[in-house]
Scaffold this motif. Structure first.
Motif, PDB file in Angstrom:
ATOM      1  N   ARG A 112      -1.824  11.446  -7.938  1.00  0.00           N
ATOM      2  CA  ARG A 112      -0.790  10.568  -8.512  1.00  0.00           C
ATOM      3  C   ARG A 112      -1.086   9.091  -8.271  1.00  0.00           C
ATOM      4  O   ARG A 112      -0.208   8.272  -8.318  1.00  0.00           O
ATOM      5  CB  ARG A 112       0.570  10.965  -7.919  1.00  0.00           C
ATOM      6  CG  ARG A 112       0.912  12.377  -8.374  1.00  0.00           C
ATOM      7  CD  ARG A 112       2.060  13.021  -7.675  1.00  0.00           C
ATOM      8  NE  ARG A 112       3.233  12.189  -7.543  1.00  0.00           N
ATOM      9  CZ  ARG A 112       4.268  12.511  -6.772  1.00  0.00           C
ATOM     10  NH1 ARG A 112       4.280  13.640  -6.100  1.00  0.00           N
ATOM     11  NH2 ARG A 112       5.305  11.725  -6.689  1.00  0.00           N
ATOM     12  N   ARG A 113      -2.355   8.778  -7.980  1.00  0.00           N
ATOM     13  CA  ARG A 113      -2.838   7.417  -7.799  1.00  0.00           C
ATOM     14  C   ARG A 113      -2.313   6.748  -6.528  1.00  0.00           C
ATOM     15  O   ARG A 113      -2.351   5.542  -6.390  1.00  0.00           O
ATOM     16  CB  ARG A 113      -2.570   6.569  -9.022  1.00  0.00           C
ATOM     17  CG  ARG A 113      -3.102   7.230 -10.312  1.00  0.00           C
ATOM     18  CD  ARG A 113      -3.048   6.373 -11.506  1.00  0.00           C
ATOM     19  NE  ARG A 113      -4.189   5.806 -12.130  1.00  0.00           N
ATOM     20  CZ  ARG A 113      -5.473   6.125 -12.057  1.00  0.00           C
ATOM     21  NH1 ARG A 113      -5.868   7.034 -11.276  1.00  0.00           N
ATOM     22  NH2 ARG A 113      -6.381   5.505 -12.752  1.00  0.00           N
ATOM     23  N   ILE A 114      -1.835   7.548  -5.601  1.00  0.00           N
ATOM     24  CA  ILE A 114      -1.360   7.005  -4.329  1.00  0.00           C
ATOM     25  C   ILE A 114      -2.544   6.799  -3.378  1.00  0.00           C
ATOM     26  O   ILE A 114      -2.576   5.836  -2.609  1.00  0.00           O
ATOM     27  CB  ILE A 114      -0.301   7.941  -3.707  1.00  0.00           C
ATOM     28  CG1 ILE A 114       0.912   8.030  -4.627  1.00  0.00           C
ATOM     29  CG2 ILE A 114       0.107   7.470  -2.319  1.00  0.00           C
ATOM     30  CD1 ILE A 114       1.924   9.105  -4.236  1.00  0.00           C
ATOM     31  N   GLY A 115      -3.546   7.678  -3.446  1.00  0.00           N
ATOM     32  CA  GLY A 115      -4.684   7.619  -2.533  1.00  0.00           C
ATOM     33  C   GLY A 115      -5.463   6.319  -2.606  1.00  0.00           C
ATOM     34  O   GLY A 115      -5.827   5.752  -1.577  1.00  0.00           O
ATOM     35  N   GLY A 116      -5.724   5.833  -3.795  1.00  0.00           N
ATOM     36  CA  GLY A 116      -6.449   4.568  -3.944  1.00  0.00           C
ATOM     37  C   GLY A 116      -5.670   3.408  -3.354  1.00  0.00           C
ATOM     38  O   GLY A 116      -6.224   2.531  -2.682  1.00  0.00           O
ATOM     39  N   HIS A 117      -4.369   3.406  -3.613  1.00  0.00           N
ATOM     40  CA  HIS A 117      -3.497   2.347  -3.086  1.00  0.00           C
ATOM     41  C   HIS A 117      -3.454   2.404  -1.560  1.00  0.00           C
ATOM     42  O   HIS A 117      -3.617   1.382  -0.881  1.00  0.00           O
ATOM     43  CB  HIS A 117      -2.100   2.514  -3.698  1.00  0.00           C
ATOM     44  CG  HIS A 117      -1.083   1.533  -3.231  1.00  0.00           C
ATOM     45  ND1 HIS A 117      -1.296   0.177  -3.193  1.00  0.00           N
ATOM     46  CD2 HIS A 117       0.184   1.723  -2.773  1.00  0.00           C
ATOM     47  CE1 HIS A 117      -0.213  -0.432  -2.738  1.00  0.00           C
ATOM     48  NE2 HIS A 117       0.689   0.486  -2.468  1.00  0.00           N
ATOM     49  N   LEU A 118      -3.267   3.603  -0.990  1.00  0.00           N
ATOM     50  CA  LEU A 118      -3.222   3.742   0.466  1.00  0.00           C
ATOM     51  C   LEU A 118      -4.560   3.354   1.089  1.00  0.00           C
ATOM     52  O   LEU A 118      -4.597   2.634   2.093  1.00  0.00           O
ATOM     53  CB  LEU A 118      -2.847   5.181   0.844  1.00  0.00           C
ATOM     54  CG  LEU A 118      -2.881   5.524   2.334  1.00  0.00           C
ATOM     55  CD1 LEU A 118      -1.952   4.628   3.153  1.00  0.00           C
ATOM     56  CD2 LEU A 118      -2.531   7.002   2.533  1.00  0.00           C
ATOM     57  N   LEU A 119      -5.654   3.800   0.513  1.00  0.00           N
ATOM     58  CA  LEU A 119      -6.964   3.454   1.052  1.00  0.00           C
ATOM     59  C   LEU A 119      -7.202   1.948   0.995  1.00  0.00           C
ATOM     60  O   LEU A 119      -7.709   1.356   1.945  1.00  0.00           O
ATOM     61  CB  LEU A 119      -8.076   4.205   0.310  1.00  0.00           C
ATOM     62  CG  LEU A 119      -9.491   3.966   0.838  1.00  0.00           C
ATOM     63  CD1 LEU A 119      -9.619   4.352   2.310  1.00  0.00           C
ATOM     64  CD2 LEU A 119     -10.502   4.728  -0.018  1.00  0.00           C
ATOM     65  N   SER A 120      -6.814   1.318  -0.101  1.00  0.00           N
ATOM     66  CA  SER A 120      -6.967  -0.141  -0.214  1.00  0.00           C
ATOM     67  C   SER A 120      -6.229  -0.860   0.912  1.00  0.00           C
ATOM     68  O   SER A 120      -6.748  -1.802   1.522  1.00  0.00           O
ATOM     69  CB  SER A 120      -6.426  -0.632  -1.562  1.00  0.00           C
ATOM     70  OG  SER A 120      -7.183  -0.104  -2.622  1.00  0.00           O
ATOM     71  N   GLU A 121      -5.013  -0.419   1.192  1.00  0.00           N
ATOM     72  CA  GLU A 121      -4.228  -1.029   2.271  1.00  0.00           C
ATOM     73  C   GLU A 121      -4.851  -0.747   3.632  1.00  0.00           C
ATOM     74  O   GLU A 121      -4.905  -1.639   4.486  1.00  0.00           O
ATOM     75  CB  GLU A 121      -2.785  -0.520   2.235  1.00  0.00           C
ATOM     76  CG  GLU A 121      -1.978  -1.110   1.108  1.00  0.00           C
ATOM     77  CD  GLU A 121      -1.794  -2.621   1.223  1.00  0.00           C
ATOM     78  OE1 GLU A 121      -1.468  -3.112   2.324  1.00  0.00           O
ATOM     79  OE2 GLU A 121      -1.984  -3.317   0.209  1.00  0.00           O
TER      80      GLU A 121
END
Length: 187
Positions: A112-121
């Motif tokens: 759900r595109r959460i992983g990229g956002h979490l990894l970026s942070e």
């Protein structure tokens, strides 16, 4: 019975290596500022159960507490509409190295595109770790590892965020039953 496991180690050697993902809708990423063995064990089992994370399952409360209270260790949690969706645990190491020790999403939140956002942070927080821990030297390297037991999108996510491969190892491991976040969760 044994299985072949490939482990890849990846790194960034400059903050300029970061390639952030777009923010995910309705997702907040918050540092768990109070080290909590109970909460961290919940995240560990909820994220890692189906991909067979087992290395911390035998740890005592005191061992969890020792890990979580090391200077330069932080847990960052992604929440979607108030529900924990995943987490990243980062740990300062010697000579300005910071490892993303654990990273992942609870199965219901994957894809759900959460992983990229979490990894970026998590990567951004690893690069600015010395701002929150003044006794630590500035970050010179952020690294992590993933393996063939991890989710099918893990390697792609790491590379899309600017990580490059620096080591590959192939080992034979004893096959471990999927532990589940509670007994019988995956039966």
């Amino acid at each position: 019975m044994s299985i072949t496991v490939t482990t890849w180690s990846l790194e960034q050697t400059s903050p300029a290596d970061q390639r952030p993902a777009a923010a995910a809708d309705q997702v907040r990423i918050v540092r768990a500022e109070v080290p909590s063995p109970e909460f961290s064990r919940f995240l560990y089992t909820a994220v890692g159960a189906d991909i067979i994370w087992t290395d911390r399952l035998g740890m005592t409360y005191a061992e969890w507490e020792e890990v979580l209270t090391r200077p330069g260790t932080e847990t960052w949690v992604a929440y979607e509409n108030g529900t924990p969706a995943g987490y990243a645990e980062i740990e300062a190491q010697d000579e300005g190295s910071v490892e993303i020790v654990y990273f992942g999403l609870i199965p219901a939140f994957r894809g759900r595109r959460i992983g990229g956002h979490l990894l970026s942070e998590a990567v951004a927080r690893a690069w600015d770790l010395a701002e929150r821990w003044p006794d630590r030297e500035p970050t010179k390297r952020v690294w992590l590892h993933t393996c063939s037991k991890d989710g099918p999108h893990a390697m792609d996510n790491y590379q899309r965020r600017g990580f490059t491969l620096f080591d590959t190892k192939v080992t034979e491991e004893q096959e471990t039953p999927t532990p589940g976040p509670w007994p019988g969760a995956y039966s």
